[in-house]
Design a protein around this motif. Structure first.
Motif, mmCIF file in Angstrom:
data_model
loop_
_atom_site.group_PDB
_atom_site.id
_atom_site.type_symbol
_atom_site.label_atom_id
_atom_site.label_comp_id
_atom_site.label_asym_id
_atom_site.label_seq_id
_atom_site.Cartn_x
_atom_site.Cartn_y
_atom_site.Cartn_z
ATOM 1 N N UNK A 87 0.856 -1.182 0.000
ATOM 2 C CA UNK A 87 0.000 0.000 0.000
ATOM 3 C C UNK A 87 0.891 1.230 0.000
ATOM 4 N N UNK A 88 1.014 1.841 -1.180
ATOM 5 C CA UNK A 88 1.814 3.057 -1.337
ATOM 6 C C UNK A 88 0.956 4.043 -2.118
ATOM 7 N N UNK A 89 0.212 4.857 -1.380
ATOM 8 C CA UNK A 89 -0.824 5.649 -2.029
ATOM 9 C C UNK A 89 -0.637 7.134 -1.786
ATOM 10 N N UNK A 90 -0.817 7.911 -2.864
ATOM 11 C CA UNK A 90 -0.840 9.367 -2.751
ATOM 12 C C UNK A 90 -2.114 9.945 -3.349
ATOM 13 N N UNK A 102 -6.430 13.471 4.532
ATOM 14 C CA UNK A 102 -5.314 12.858 5.245
ATOM 15 C C UNK A 102 -5.807 11.615 5.973
ATOM 16 N N UNK A 103 -5.162 10.497 5.698
ATOM 17 C CA UNK A 103 -5.489 9.251 6.396
ATOM 18 C C UNK A 103 -4.206 8.700 6.999
ATOM 19 N N UNK A 104 -4.354 7.891 8.027
ATOM 20 C CA UNK A 104 -3.200 7.354 8.735
ATOM 21 C C UNK A 104 -3.337 5.842 8.859
ATOM 22 N N UNK A 105 -2.228 5.146 8.711
ATOM 23 C CA UNK A 105 -2.213 3.716 8.934
ATOM 24 C C UNK A 105 -2.724 2.922 7.742
#
Length: 209
Positions: free
Chosen positions: A172-175, A183-186
């Motif tokens: 999971x490498x998302x921009x 903004x999301x975390x984890x």
């Protein structure tokens, strides 16, 4: 909730599950697109898409999604869809297979102008159907809300229930989510897989604010 509300068209609000609303990152292949019952689009109608969405509900109680971005690799389709108010982005989108397995699935997105490249993959558990309330709430979306000019429309979508399975994220490498201003975390809280269904779009209905 307040953050999601900023993205909602007039007359539409964030839909909630257990007091929370969600953002989705969805990848899939579109095949066999037709205009009407018979006019098939063999090239422009087959492509890979990755979208970022919020979950919505309008004043008439209709549940749907609001797309924040939709990346696709068919320029003709992207240009046509943008006239309908959908935020399509022309990108290099491609499905990927996990090394060493025929059952892992993933997607890569490379935007021609940068700002949002993404890659993610998951391993579906085909022995365990996803029948819990959250999984069904996230996927039983039979329409979308969109703004066209000064008006807001609900576009109904008909399909049979998704054959849905739980999956485990393996990369999971998302921009893309960040690129739309969220903004999301984890890691993802829900990862799902479906082999797909046939879908039909209905006539747009105007949403009254």
């Amino acid at each position: 909730m307040a953050t999601a509300q900023r993205y909602m068209p007039l007359g539409v609000e964030p839909d909630v599950y257990a007091g929370m609303t969600w953002v989705g990152l969805i990848g899939f292949r579109v095949t066999g697109t037709c205009l009407g019952p018979h006019l098939r689009l063999p090239y422009a109608g087959t492509f890979t898409e990755v979208n970022v969405r919020l979950y919505s509900r309008d004043v008439a109680g209709r549940r749907g999604v609001v797309f924040l971005s939709l990346d696709a690799d068919r320029l003709a389709f992207v240009l046509a869809a943008r006239t309908a108010g959908l935020p399509y982005v022309w990108s290099r989108c491609r499905p990927t297979a996990m090394p060493g397995t025929s059952r892992g699935y993933g997607y890569e997105v490379e935007r021609f102008r940068g700002q949002g490249n993404s890659s993610f993959s998951a391993y579906p558990d085909m022995d365990h159907r996803a029948l819990d309330g959250l999984s069904l709430w996230l996927t039983a979306r039979f329409g979308l809300h969109t703004r066209v000019g000064q008006r807001v429309f609900y576009l109904p979508i008909a399909h049979r229930p998704w054959p849905l399975y739980h999956a485990a994220a393996t990369a999971f490498d998302d921009a893309l989510v960040c690129a739309v201003g969220l903004t999301v975390h984890g890691p993802p809280d829900s990862v799902l897989y479906s082999p797909g269904v046939r879908t039909r779009f209905g006539q747009p209905l105007q949403v009254r604010g």
